[in-house]
Scaffold this motif. Structure first.
Motif, short mmCIF file in Angstrom:
data_model
loop_
_atom_site.label_atom_id
_atom_site.label_comp_id
_atom_site.label_asym_id
_atom_site.label_seq_id
_atom_site.Cartn_x
_atom_site.Cartn_y
_atom_site.Cartn_z
N TYR A 3 -8.09 -47.72 24.04
CA TYR A 3 -9.10 -46.66 23.97
C TYR A 3 -9.56 -46.58 22.52
O TYR A 3 -8.84 -46.10 21.65
N VAL A 4 -10.78 -47.04 22.25
CA VAL A 4 -11.21 -47.31 20.88
C VAL A 4 -11.61 -46.07 20.10
O VAL A 4 -11.79 -46.13 18.88
N ASN A 5 -11.77 -44.91 20.77
CA ASN A 5 -12.25 -43.73 20.06
C ASN A 5 -11.13 -42.87 19.47
O ASN A 5 -11.40 -41.87 18.81
N GLY A 6 -9.89 -43.25 19.71
CA GLY A 6 -8.75 -42.52 19.17
C GLY A 6 -8.19 -41.52 20.15
O GLY A 6 -8.93 -40.74 20.76
N THR A 7 -6.86 -41.55 20.32
CA THR A 7 -6.21 -40.68 21.30
C THR A 7 -4.80 -40.32 20.87
O THR A 7 -4.01 -41.18 20.53
N VAL A 8 -4.49 -39.02 20.91
CA VAL A 8 -3.12 -38.56 21.07
C VAL A 8 -3.13 -37.80 22.39
O VAL A 8 -3.72 -36.74 22.51
N PHE A 9 -2.52 -38.37 23.41
CA PHE A 9 -2.56 -37.82 24.75
C PHE A 9 -1.18 -37.33 25.13
O PHE A 9 -0.29 -38.12 25.45
N ILE A 10 -0.98 -36.01 25.07
CA ILE A 10 0.35 -35.44 25.26
C ILE A 10 0.65 -35.25 26.75
O ILE A 10 -0.17 -34.74 27.50
N GLU A 11 1.84 -35.69 27.16
CA GLU A 11 2.27 -35.56 28.56
C GLU A 11 3.73 -35.19 28.71
O GLU A 11 4.12 -34.59 29.70
N GLY A 12 4.56 -35.56 27.74
CA GLY A 12 6.00 -35.33 27.87
C GLY A 12 6.53 -34.47 26.75
O GLY A 12 6.20 -34.69 25.58
N MET A 13 7.35 -33.48 27.09
CA MET A 13 7.99 -32.68 26.05
C MET A 13 9.38 -32.29 26.52
O MET A 13 9.57 -31.87 27.67
N ALA A 14 10.37 -32.44 25.65
CA ALA A 14 11.75 -32.16 26.00
C ALA A 14 12.41 -31.29 24.94
O ALA A 14 12.24 -31.54 23.74
N TYR A 15 13.16 -30.28 25.40
CA TYR A 15 13.92 -29.42 24.49
C TYR A 15 15.31 -30.05 24.33
O TYR A 15 16.09 -30.11 25.28
N PHE A 16 15.59 -30.52 23.11
CA PHE A 16 16.75 -31.37 22.89
C PHE A 16 17.38 -31.01 21.55
O PHE A 16 16.73 -31.10 20.50
N LYS A 17 18.64 -30.56 21.59
CA LYS A 17 19.38 -30.19 20.38
C LYS A 17 18.60 -29.19 19.53
O LYS A 17 18.48 -29.34 18.31
N LYS A 18 18.05 -28.19 20.23
CA LYS A 18 17.33 -27.06 19.62
C LYS A 18 16.03 -27.46 18.92
O LYS A 18 15.52 -26.72 18.07
N LYS A 19 15.51 -28.62 19.29
CA LYS A 19 14.22 -29.06 18.80
C LYS A 19 13.33 -29.46 19.97
O LYS A 19 13.83 -29.74 21.07
N TRP A 20 12.04 -29.49 19.73
CA TRP A 20 11.08 -29.92 20.75
C TRP A 20 10.57 -31.32 20.42
O TRP A 20 10.02 -31.54 19.33
N TYR A 21 10.78 -32.24 21.35
CA TYR A 21 10.33 -33.62 21.20
C TYR A 21 9.09 -33.81 22.07
O TYR A 21 9.17 -33.69 23.30
N LEU A 22 7.98 -34.11 21.42
CA LEU A 22 6.70 -34.25 22.11
C LEU A 22 6.33 -35.73 22.16
O LEU A 22 6.20 -36.39 21.12
N TYR A 23 6.13 -36.25 23.38
CA TYR A 23 5.82 -37.67 23.57
C TYR A 23 4.36 -37.80 24.03
O TYR A 23 3.90 -37.03 24.87
N TYR A 24 3.69 -38.78 23.45
CA TYR A 24 2.26 -38.89 23.72
C TYR A 24 1.80 -40.34 23.70
O TYR A 24 2.42 -41.22 23.08
N GLY A 25 0.69 -40.59 24.41
CA GLY A 25 0.08 -41.90 24.42
C GLY A 25 -0.87 -42.06 23.24
O GLY A 25 -1.58 -41.12 22.87
N CYS A 26 -0.84 -43.24 22.65
CA CYS A 26 -1.67 -43.53 21.48
C CYS A 26 -2.75 -44.54 21.86
O CYS A 26 -2.44 -45.71 22.13
N ALA A 27 -4.00 -44.09 21.89
CA ALA A 27 -5.14 -44.95 22.19
C ALA A 27 -4.94 -45.75 23.47
O ALA A 27 -5.38 -46.89 23.59
N ASP A 28 -4.22 -45.15 24.44
CA ASP A 28 -3.94 -45.79 25.73
C ASP A 28 -3.24 -47.13 25.58
O ASP A 28 -3.40 -48.03 26.41
#
Length: 385
Positions: A338-363
């Motif tokens: 995806y050539v226009n730039g992407t941070v596409f957030i879909e996954g988030m997990a609460y782990f060891k008192k922190k939030w881990y956010l997982y995202y797709g980068c430019a598909d």
């Protein structure tokens, strides 16, 4: 005449103030929002295509390089003290986004950063009840969460290259899944069965240190939608009834805004989160490509936003961020399939008192950013300057 001039002056001042507001560059998060999220500089992206993985596809009866072209758009959950990421993987057989076959891969990590991947996908088109909805396009864009009793629930797009539909599957181990097919198949005598539906964010809450699926007013609650934000309710986590207005049409809870990063789409992201301040919906805002776009961000780019909904009435949108808290900044976020730039957030997990956010980068890749409530960081700046 004096009255007319007064009206004109007030209108001009209002327009000027709105323009200045829309173009502000300082990015600060309100007290209800989560963040900022800090990228894992040392290892990102954490998941990239692997041309060596092979899988005997049960439909075509061929060995396929199932994650050779792109790996992106992940969901995330906790299992046995580890983070599991379910990521979308596209094979080599086709040209363009959505014209290859997608399957969901499995990656596991003890620290949320370094991952070990299974050699074969765990959710994919097969000769089963969902085949007519999933073949040949596949299983796309998972969002996953877990119930208090340990049942994992994944919502994903079933793509048969005709109509994209939200599908659901359940599992006890994130590896072996039972598919239940399209989630709107039964509601209102099938009225919404054949509409395009994507991107489901189920309501969750942190209870005793664990993020779990919860009910509100006796039912499970789901935000969903790509162009607008809609909602649906369920009693069994399988069959869902969309929220409708007085005319029996889908009720729009949130929509794109002219002149902002979400001027084209407001697409639901990871599981929504019940907090003391209200319900936070994490979403992906797409910028327009022409008139009405936010000129601070690239045309057609995807940035990450947060919206606040009422705790007692989850359909009521209270406010949302005017600037994205995460936007394409790294080279692998700005260039790829995806050539226009992407941070596409879909996954988030609460782990060891922190939030881990997982995202797709430019598909094309998967990355992670971490929010530590004990050491808050600023969100991404609005501009590179």
């Amino acid at each position: 005449m004096r009255k007319n001039w007064t009206t004109i002056r007030v209108a001009a001042l209002l327009l000027l103030s709105l323009n200045c507001f829309a173009q502000k560059t300082e990015n600060r998060l309100p007290d209800w929002a989560l963040g900022g999220f800090v990228r894992s500089e040392a290892i990102d992206p954490i998941i990239s295509p692997n041309k060596n993985s092979r899988f005997l596809d049960p439909v075509s009866k061929k060995q396929v390089a199932w994650e050779a072209n792109d790996t992106f758009n992940p969901g995330a959950a906790i299992k046995n003290g580890k983070i599991v990421v379910l990521y979308r993987a596209e094979d080599l057989y086709g040209i363009g986004i959505g014209f290859r076959t997608s399957r969901l891969g499995y990656a596991e990590s003890a620290d949320g950063i370094h991952y070990t991947r299974r050699p074969k996908p765990v959710l994919y088109p097969a000769n089963d009840v969902a085949k007519k909805y999933e073949w040949p396009g596949g299983c796309e864009d998972p969002r996953v969460a877990v119930t208090a009793n340990g049942t994992y629930v994944v919502f994903y797009t079933e793509w048969n290259r005709d109509v994209p539909r939200l599908g659901v599957a359940h599992s006890r181990d994130l590896i072996h899944w039972k598919k239940y097919g399209p989630i709107f198949r039964k509601a209102y005598n099938g009225k919404f069965f054949n509409i395009a539906s994507k991107s489901a964010s189920i309501l969750t809450q942190v209870v005793n240190g664990k993020q779990i699926i919860i009910k509100t007013h006796g039912k499970y609650w789901l935000y969903w939608g790509e162009h607008h934000v809609y909602a649906a309710t369920s009693t069994d986590l399988i069959n869902w009834s969309p929220l409708v207005d007085a005319n029996g049409e889908l009720e729009e809870l949130m929509s794109p805004r002219e002149g902002y990063f979400d001027s084209d789409l407001t697409e639901c992201g990871p599981p929504a989160l019940m907090t003391d301040k209200g319900i936070i919906l994490f979403y992906n805002g797409k910028n327009k490509g022409g008139a009405g776009r936010d000129t601070r961000f690239n045309a057609n780019s995807y940035c990450a936003g947060q919206a606040l909904f009422n705790r007692d009435d989850p359909s009521k949108n209270i406010t949302r961020l005017d600037l994205p808290f995460l936007r394409p900044m790294k080279p692998f976020e700005k260039s790829g399939q995806y050539v226009n730039g992407t941070v596409f957030i879909e996954g988030m997990a609460y782990f060891k008192k922190k939030w881990y956010l997982y995202y797709g980068c430019a598909d094309s890749r998967v990355a992670v950013a971490v929010y530590d409530p004990a050491h808050p960081a600023p969100p991404d700046p609005a501009t590179d300057n």
